[in-house]
Write a protein that holds these residues in place. Structure first.
Motif, PDB file in Angstrom:
ATOM      1  N   ASN A   1       0.721  -7.445   1.597  1.00 13.68           N
ATOM      2  CA  ASN A   1      -0.178  -8.401   0.952  1.00 13.68           C
ATOM      3  C   ASN A   1      -0.999  -9.229   1.940  1.00 13.68           C
ATOM      4  O   ASN A   1      -1.948  -9.898   1.544  1.00 13.68           O
ATOM      5  CB  ASN A   1       0.627  -9.323   0.024  1.00 13.68           C
ATOM      6  CG  ASN A   1      -0.236  -9.995  -0.996  1.00 13.68           C
ATOM      7  OD1 ASN A   1      -1.157  -9.390  -1.532  1.00 13.68           O
ATOM      8  ND2 ASN A   1       0.056 -11.246  -1.287  1.00 13.68           N
TER       9      ASN A   1
ATOM     10  N   ASP B   1       2.810  -1.639  -5.723  1.00 15.09           N
ATOM     11  CA  ASP B   1       2.901  -2.078  -7.116  1.00 15.09           C
ATOM     12  C   ASP B   1       1.640  -2.899  -7.403  1.00 15.09           C
ATOM     13  O   ASP B   1       1.558  -4.086  -7.089  1.00 15.09           O
ATOM     14  CB  ASP B   1       4.163  -2.918  -7.309  1.00 15.09           C
ATOM     15  CG  ASP B   1       4.350  -3.416  -8.733  1.00 15.09           C
ATOM     16  OD1 ASP B   1       3.394  -3.340  -9.542  1.00 15.09           O
ATOM     17  OD2 ASP B   1       5.455  -3.894  -9.033  1.00 15.09           O
ATOM     18  N   THR B   2       0.644  -2.256  -7.996  1.00 17.80           N
ATOM     19  CA  THR B   2      -0.654  -2.911  -8.199  1.00 17.80           C
ATOM     20  C   THR B   2      -0.608  -4.023  -9.247  1.00 17.80           C
ATOM     21  O   THR B   2      -1.490  -4.878  -9.274  1.00 17.80           O
ATOM     22  CB  THR B   2      -1.731  -1.880  -8.587  1.00 17.80           C
ATOM     23  OG1 THR B   2      -1.294  -1.144  -9.726  1.00 17.80           O
ATOM     24  CG2 THR B   2      -2.003  -0.929  -7.435  1.00 17.80           C
ATOM     25  N   LYS B   3       0.406  -4.028 -10.100  1.00 20.94           N
ATOM     26  CA  LYS B   3       0.548  -5.128 -11.062  1.00 20.94           C
ATOM     27  C   LYS B   3       1.039  -6.385 -10.344  1.00 20.94           C
ATOM     28  O   LYS B   3       0.600  -7.491 -10.635  1.00 20.94           O
ATOM     29  CB  LYS B   3       1.495  -4.742 -12.195  1.00 20.94           C
ATOM     30  CG  LYS B   3       0.896  -3.699 -13.102  1.00 20.94           C
ATOM     31  CD  LYS B   3       1.780  -3.350 -14.244  1.00 20.94           C
ATOM     32  CE  LYS B   3       1.052  -2.281 -15.049  1.00 20.94           C
ATOM     33  NZ  LYS B   3       1.797  -1.791 -16.135  1.00 20.94           N
ATOM     34  N   LYS B   4       1.930  -6.184  -9.395  1.00 20.82           N
ATOM     35  CA  LYS B   4       2.479  -7.305  -8.633  1.00 20.82           C
ATOM     36  C   LYS B   4       1.519  -7.748  -7.524  1.00 20.82           C
ATOM     37  O   LYS B   4       1.461  -8.921  -7.169  1.00 20.82           O
ATOM     38  CB  LYS B   4       3.823  -6.892  -8.018  1.00 20.82           C
ATOM     39  CG  LYS B   4       4.604  -8.020  -7.412  1.00 20.82           C
ATOM     40  CD  LYS B   4       5.992  -7.549  -7.002  1.00 20.82           C
ATOM     41  CE  LYS B   4       6.798  -8.678  -6.396  1.00 20.82           C
ATOM     42  NZ  LYS B   4       8.131  -8.229  -5.952  1.00 20.82           N
ATOM     43  N   PHE B   5       0.743  -6.786  -7.000  1.00 23.74           N
ATOM     44  CA  PHE B   5      -0.196  -7.072  -5.909  1.00 23.74           C
ATOM     45  C   PHE B   5      -1.588  -6.565  -6.279  1.00 23.74           C
ATOM     46  O   PHE B   5      -2.071  -5.566  -5.758  1.00 23.74           O
ATOM     47  CB  PHE B   5       0.283  -6.426  -4.597  1.00 23.74           C
ATOM     48  CG  PHE B   5       1.611  -6.939  -4.146  1.00 23.74           C
ATOM     49  CD1 PHE B   5       1.717  -8.187  -3.530  1.00 23.74           C
ATOM     50  CD2 PHE B   5       2.765  -6.207  -4.349  1.00 23.74           C
ATOM     51  CE1 PHE B   5       2.945  -8.682  -3.130  1.00 23.74           C
ATOM     52  CE2 PHE B   5       3.999  -6.681  -3.949  1.00 23.74           C
ATOM     53  CZ  PHE B   5       4.091  -7.927  -3.338  1.00 23.74           C
ATOM     54  N   PRO B   6      -2.282  -7.275  -7.187  1.00 22.74           N
ATOM     55  CA  PRO B   6      -3.605  -6.821  -7.647  1.00 22.74           C
ATOM     56  C   PRO B   6      -4.671  -6.854  -6.542  1.00 22.74           C
ATOM     57  O   PRO B   6      -5.724  -6.239  -6.694  1.00 22.74           O
ATOM     58  CB  PRO B   6      -3.947  -7.799  -8.778  1.00 22.74           C
ATOM     59  CG  PRO B   6      -3.100  -9.003  -8.524  1.00 22.74           C
ATOM     60  CD  PRO B   6      -1.857  -8.507  -7.842  1.00 22.74           C
ATOM     61  N   LYS B   7      -4.384  -7.527  -5.440  1.00 21.00           N
ATOM     62  CA  LYS B   7      -5.315  -7.579  -4.306  1.00 21.00           C
ATOM     63  C   LYS B   7      -5.508  -6.200  -3.672  1.00 21.00           C
ATOM     64  O   LYS B   7      -6.545  -5.913  -3.083  1.00 21.00           O
ATOM     65  CB  LYS B   7      -4.769  -8.563  -3.266  1.00 21.00           C
ATOM     66  CG  LYS B   7      -5.487  -8.586  -1.956  1.00 21.00           C
ATOM     67  CD  LYS B   7      -4.770  -9.465  -0.949  1.00 21.00           C
ATOM     68  CE  LYS B   7      -5.323  -9.211   0.432  1.00 21.00           C
ATOM     69  NZ  LYS B   7      -4.605  -9.915   1.458  1.00 21.00           N
ATOM     70  N   TYR B   8      -4.509  -5.325  -3.809  1.00 21.61           N
ATOM     71  CA  TYR B   8      -4.566  -3.994  -3.195  1.00 21.61           C
ATOM     72  C   TYR B   8      -5.731  -3.188  -3.752  1.00 21.61           C
ATOM     73  O   TYR B   8      -6.005  -3.196  -4.949  1.00 21.61           O
ATOM     74  CB  TYR B   8      -3.262  -3.222  -3.433  1.00 21.61           C
ATOM     75  CG  TYR B   8      -3.363  -1.782  -2.985  1.00 21.61           C
ATOM     76  CD1 TYR B   8      -3.299  -1.452  -1.640  1.00 21.61           C
ATOM     77  CD2 TYR B   8      -3.571  -0.764  -3.900  1.00 21.61           C
ATOM     78  CE1 TYR B   8      -3.432  -0.138  -1.221  1.00 21.61           C
ATOM     79  CE2 TYR B   8      -3.698   0.553  -3.498  1.00 21.61           C
ATOM     80  CZ  TYR B   8      -3.629   0.859  -2.152  1.00 21.61           C
ATOM     81  OH  TYR B   8      -3.763   2.157  -1.736  1.00 21.61           O
ATOM     82  N   ALA B   9      -6.417  -2.497  -2.851  1.00 23.77           N
ATOM     83  CA  ALA B   9      -7.477  -1.565  -3.241  1.00 23.77           C
ATOM     84  C   ALA B   9      -7.251  -0.255  -2.505  1.00 23.77           C
ATOM     85  O   ALA B   9      -6.799  -0.262  -1.348  1.00 23.77           O
ATOM     86  CB  ALA B   9      -8.846  -2.136  -2.892  1.00 23.77           C
TER      87      ALA B   9
END
Length: 102
Positions: A96, A51-59
């Motif tokens: 995360n 969930d990139t909104k919840k975990f914007p660190k993800y790439a």
């Protein structure tokens, strides 16, 4: 050795073998995404579902198998992670706490 003693030794050997298999099976359990620790870290077994909104660190490209915490080879389907004790994480997973492997 009497037949009774032979049976006793056989049963003790069998019991210790079963206990060893049980321990091995527990050590090989995969992390469940619903596990409280996994949920807190946002762990998913397939990084494509982060969930990139919840975990914007993800790439894109970040997966457990290329994380510094992953205890297996990059080609292993699953391996240990110190964040999850004796449970295994999927190589294609993500959480995360992901950190680039040196």
């Amino acid at each position: 050795m009497t037949q009774s003693n032979q049976r006793r030794i056989f049963l003790m050997t069998l019991a210790s073998g079963v206990a060893g298999v049980s321990t091995l099976a527990q050590a090989q359990a995969l992390v469940d995404e619903k596990d409280p620790q996994a949920a807190t870290l946002g762990y998913v077994a397939d990084a494509k579902r982060v969930d990139t909104k919840k975990f914007p660190k993800y790439a894109a490209g970040q997966v457990c198998s290329n994380c510094a915490l992953y205890k297996g080879k990059a080609t292993d389907k699953a391996a240990g992670c110190p964040l999850f004790g004796t449970k295994l994480v999927q190589g294609a997973g993500w959480c995360n706490a992901w950190a680039k492997k040196a």
